[in-house]
Scaffold this motif. Structure first.
Motif, PDB file in Angstrom:
ATOM      1  N   GLY A   1       4.802 -17.201  24.815  1.00 48.19           N
ATOM      2  CA  GLY A   1       3.767 -17.923  24.093  1.00 48.19           C
ATOM      3  C   GLY A   1       3.168 -17.076  22.995  1.00 48.19           C
ATOM      4  O   GLY A   1       3.400 -15.867  22.902  1.00 48.19           O
ATOM      5  N   THR A   2       2.399 -17.731  22.136  1.00 44.45           N
ATOM      6  CA  THR A   2       1.662 -17.045  21.087  1.00 44.45           C
ATOM      7  C   THR A   2       0.172 -17.298  21.286  1.00 44.45           C
ATOM      8  O   THR A   2      -0.237 -18.280  21.914  1.00 44.45           O
ATOM      9  N   ALA A   3      -0.626 -16.398  20.742  1.00 40.25           N
ATOM     10  CA  ALA A   3      -2.084 -16.563  20.787  1.00 40.25           C
ATOM     11  C   ALA A   3      -2.685 -15.917  19.547  1.00 40.25           C
ATOM     12  O   ALA A   3      -2.179 -14.893  19.068  1.00 40.25           O
ATOM     13  N   SER A   4      -3.729 -16.514  19.027  1.00 46.19           N
ATOM     14  CA  SER A   4      -4.466 -15.952  17.894  1.00 46.19           C
ATOM     15  C   SER A   4      -5.956 -16.016  18.192  1.00 46.19           C
ATOM     16  O   SER A   4      -6.433 -16.973  18.813  1.00 46.19           O
ATOM     17  N   LEU A   5      -6.670 -15.007  17.756  1.00 48.91           N
ATOM     18  CA  LEU A   5      -8.117 -14.960  17.904  1.00 48.91           C
ATOM     19  C   LEU A   5      -8.756 -15.116  16.530  1.00 48.91           C
ATOM     20  O   LEU A   5      -8.350 -14.454  15.562  1.00 48.91           O
ATOM     21  N   PHE A   6      -9.743 -16.005  16.447  1.00 48.21           N
ATOM     22  CA  PHE A   6     -10.427 -16.301  15.194  1.00 48.21           C
ATOM     23  C   PHE A   6     -11.926 -16.059  15.351  1.00 48.21           C
ATOM     24  O   PHE A   6     -12.502 -16.278  16.423  1.00 48.21           O
ATOM     25  N   GLN A   7     -12.540 -15.607  14.262  1.00 47.90           N
ATOM     26  CA  GLN A   7     -13.992 -15.584  14.160  1.00 47.90           C
ATOM     27  C   GLN A   7     -14.396 -16.292  12.872  1.00 47.90           C
ATOM     28  O   GLN A   7     -13.550 -16.832  12.166  1.00 47.90           O
ATOM     29  N   TYR A   8     -15.685 -16.288  12.581  1.00 50.23           N
ATOM     30  CA  TYR A   8     -16.185 -17.085  11.473  1.00 50.23           C
ATOM     31  C   TYR A   8     -16.875 -16.189  10.440  1.00 50.23           C
ATOM     32  O   TYR A   8     -17.563 -15.226  10.789  1.00 50.23           O
ATOM     33  N   ASP A   9     -16.673 -16.522   9.154  1.00 50.65           N
ATOM     34  CA  ASP A   9     -17.367 -15.779   8.104  1.00 50.65           C
ATOM     35  C   ASP A   9     -18.727 -16.419   7.823  1.00 50.65           C
ATOM     36  O   ASP A   9     -19.152 -17.340   8.528  1.00 50.65           O
ATOM     37  N   GLU A  10     -19.409 -15.915   6.793  1.00 47.78           N
ATOM     38  CA  GLU A  10     -20.763 -16.373   6.505  1.00 47.78           C
ATOM     39  C   GLU A  10     -20.812 -17.851   6.134  1.00 47.78           C
ATOM     40  O   GLU A  10     -21.835 -18.529   6.300  1.00 47.78           O
ATOM     41  N   GLN A  11     -19.699 -18.382   5.629  1.00 43.86           N
ATOM     42  CA  GLN A  11     -19.633 -19.792   5.260  1.00 43.86           C
ATOM     43  C   GLN A  11     -19.127 -20.678   6.401  1.00 43.86           C
ATOM     44  O   GLN A  11     -18.927 -21.883   6.221  1.00 43.86           O
ATOM     45  N   GLY A  12     -18.913 -20.064   7.587  1.00 41.94           N
ATOM     46  CA  GLY A  12     -18.453 -20.842   8.726  1.00 41.94           C
ATOM     47  C   GLY A  12     -16.952 -21.079   8.746  1.00 41.94           C
ATOM     48  O   GLY A  12     -16.468 -21.865   9.572  1.00 41.94           O
ATOM     49  N   ARG A  13     -16.207 -20.416   7.888  1.00 44.92           N
ATOM     50  CA  ARG A  13     -14.755 -20.573   7.863  1.00 44.92           C
ATOM     51  C   ARG A  13     -14.103 -19.652   8.886  1.00 44.92           C
ATOM     52  O   ARG A  13     -14.561 -18.533   9.109  1.00 44.92           O
ATOM     53  N   GLU A  14     -13.025 -20.126   9.507  1.00 43.20           N
ATOM     54  CA  GLU A  14     -12.317 -19.308  10.490  1.00 43.20           C
ATOM     55  C   GLU A  14     -11.513 -18.205   9.802  1.00 43.20           C
ATOM     56  O   GLU A  14     -10.820 -18.452   8.815  1.00 43.20           O
ATOM     57  N   ILE A  15     -11.628 -17.000  10.364  1.00 43.14           N
ATOM     58  CA  ILE A  15     -10.856 -15.850   9.913  1.00 43.14           C
ATOM     59  C   ILE A  15      -9.999 -15.383  11.078  1.00 43.14           C
ATOM     60  O   ILE A  15     -10.524 -15.077  12.158  1.00 43.14           O
ATOM     61  N   GLU A  16      -8.691 -15.323  10.894  1.00 40.31           N
ATOM     62  CA  GLU A  16      -7.827 -14.865  11.980  1.00 40.31           C
ATOM     63  C   GLU A  16      -7.938 -13.351  12.108  1.00 40.31           C
ATOM     64  O   GLU A  16      -7.778 -12.617  11.126  1.00 40.31           O
ATOM     65  N   ARG A  17      -8.202 -12.891  13.315  1.00 42.61           N
ATOM     66  CA  ARG A  17      -8.355 -11.462  13.570  1.00 42.61           C
ATOM     67  C   ARG A  17      -7.080 -10.823  14.123  1.00 42.61           C
ATOM     68  O   ARG A  17      -6.698  -9.722  13.731  1.00 42.61           O
ATOM     69  N   ILE A  18      -6.455 -11.496  15.071  1.00 43.65           N
ATOM     70  CA  ILE A  18      -5.280 -10.950  15.768  1.00 43.65           C
ATOM     71  C   ILE A  18      -4.294 -12.081  16.022  1.00 43.65           C
ATOM     72  O   ILE A  18      -4.700 -13.214  16.337  1.00 43.65           O
ATOM     73  N   ARG A  19      -3.005 -11.763  15.925  1.00 47.78           N
ATOM     74  CA  ARG A  19      -1.965 -12.713  16.319  1.00 47.78           C
ATOM     75  C   ARG A  19      -1.019 -12.011  17.285  1.00 47.78           C
ATOM     76  O   ARG A  19      -0.575 -10.889  17.027  1.00 47.78           O
ATOM     77  N   VAL A  20      -0.695 -12.703  18.399  1.00 46.30           N
ATOM     78  CA  VAL A  20       0.068 -12.108  19.492  1.00 46.30           C
ATOM     79  C   VAL A  20       1.278 -12.970  19.824  1.00 46.30           C
ATOM     80  O   VAL A  20       1.211 -14.198  19.787  1.00 46.30           O
ATOM     81  N   LEU A  21       2.389 -12.315  20.149  1.00 45.92           N
ATOM     82  CA  LEU A  21       3.558 -12.957  20.743  1.00 45.92           C
ATOM     83  C   LEU A  21       3.838 -12.231  22.052  1.00 45.92           C
ATOM     84  O   LEU A  21       3.883 -10.996  22.080  1.00 45.92           O
ATOM     85  N   ALA A  22       4.004 -12.980  23.148  1.00 43.71           N
ATOM     86  CA  ALA A  22       4.123 -12.342  24.464  1.00 43.71           C
ATOM     87  C   ALA A  22       5.065 -13.118  25.367  1.00 43.71           C
ATOM     88  O   ALA A  22       5.227 -14.334  25.232  1.00 43.71           O
TER      89      ALA A  22
END
Length: 287
Positions: free
Chosen positions: A102-123
């Motif tokens: 599977g794959t997984a990605s972690l997202f957080q939000y910038d000052e405008q509320g847009r998602e920013i991808e932090r990490i992408r994983v394949l496992a």
């Protein structure tokens, strides 16, 4: 005259009932989507530790996939994660009898509320308990002095407030022969070795091994380089379920070039078994 009562010892945390478990726990929002509040307790300066983040993603995949144990997991760190809200999205790529991927990605939000991808994983995940016992290896546990001859953060000068919150959550005892950097005399060998555990006494499991491979000071310190060494890519292989007791972690760097270095890690358990291996590519700031 009766003997004085000894001071009570704090109870050891167990797997599933530890700060590590609470801080990597996710809330299922919908199929394949999880919410989490990344804890500031696992930061170095202001950035969240990469091993802790990998454990968060590893826990999400353990829930999303039909198999529960990470066998191999590769992460690309795209932007620095900060404490606070985050969302993890998973996708099942393939399921089989022995392995699921599977794959997984972690997202957080910038000052405008847009998602920013932090990490992408394949496992790929499987069942470590189903593996045969046959071991044929030339690998040997690292030679580390007894724990009471090694040194932890509590043995050095008081750190700057907020500089390394993660140190309070780890039991880390470093081999004196890899501590030259702390005395202003780095060896130049690019080696780091330590006894490792969680400060609350929780025994290791496959998910906490994802933290262990990235929890020691950077080998760059022993090469004579100070400052932040951000991870670009980290691949971890989990080889078996660790026995109870402290782990021994050995990390080496053989080549620094172009502002990048590799770190090869081995993690050994109390039964002298190689339980995890990893390689990461990290960036250093020269000059």
């Amino acid at each position: 005259m009766p003997e004085a009562a000894s001071a009570p010892t704090a109870p050891r945390a167990t797997i599933g009932d530890s700060e590590f478990d609470r801080d990597t726990a996710l809330t299922l929002r919908e199929a394949g989507v999880y919410d989490i509040d990344l804890s500031a307790g696992w930061t170095i300066i202001s950035a969240v530790n990469g091993g802790y983040l990998l454990a968060v993603l590893g826990r999400a995949l353990a829930d999303a996939l039909p198999h529960g144990d990470p066998f191999t997991i590769s992460a690309h760190y795209l932007t620095a994660s900060q404490p606070g809200p985050a969302v993890v999205r998973t996708d099942v790529v393939r399921t089989g009898r022995t392995l699921s991927t599977g794959t997984a990605s972690l997202f957080q939000y910038d000052e405008q509320g847009r998602e920013i991808e932090r990490i992408r994983v394949l496992a790929s995940y499987g069942d470590l308990g189903s593996l045969p016992d046959d071991v044929r290896t030339t690998a040997a546990p690292p030679a580390i002095p007894p724990m009471d001859h090694c040194f932890g953060p509590e043995d050095g000068p008081a750190p700057v407030d907020g500089s390394s919150a993660i140190a309070d959550r780890l039991m880390l005892k470093l081999d004196p022969s890899t501590l030259g950097w702390a005395l202003g005399q780095p060896s130049g060998k690019g080696e780091m070795r330590a006894w490792f555990g969680l400060a609350d006494g929780r025994d290791a499991d496959p998910l906490s091994l994802l933290l262990a491979v990235d929890a020691l000071p950077p080998t760059a310190f022993e090469i004579g380089i100070s400052g932040w060494v951000p991870t670009v890519e980290l691949t971890v292989h989990i080889r078996c379920r660790p026995a109870p007791g402290p782990l021994r972690v050995s990390i080496t760097t053989r080549n620094l070039a172009g502002g990048f270095l590799e770190e090869d890690a081995e993690v050994w358990d109390s039964a002298d078994r190689l339980v995890a291996q990893s390689r990461q590519l990290a960036r250093v700031r020269l000059g």
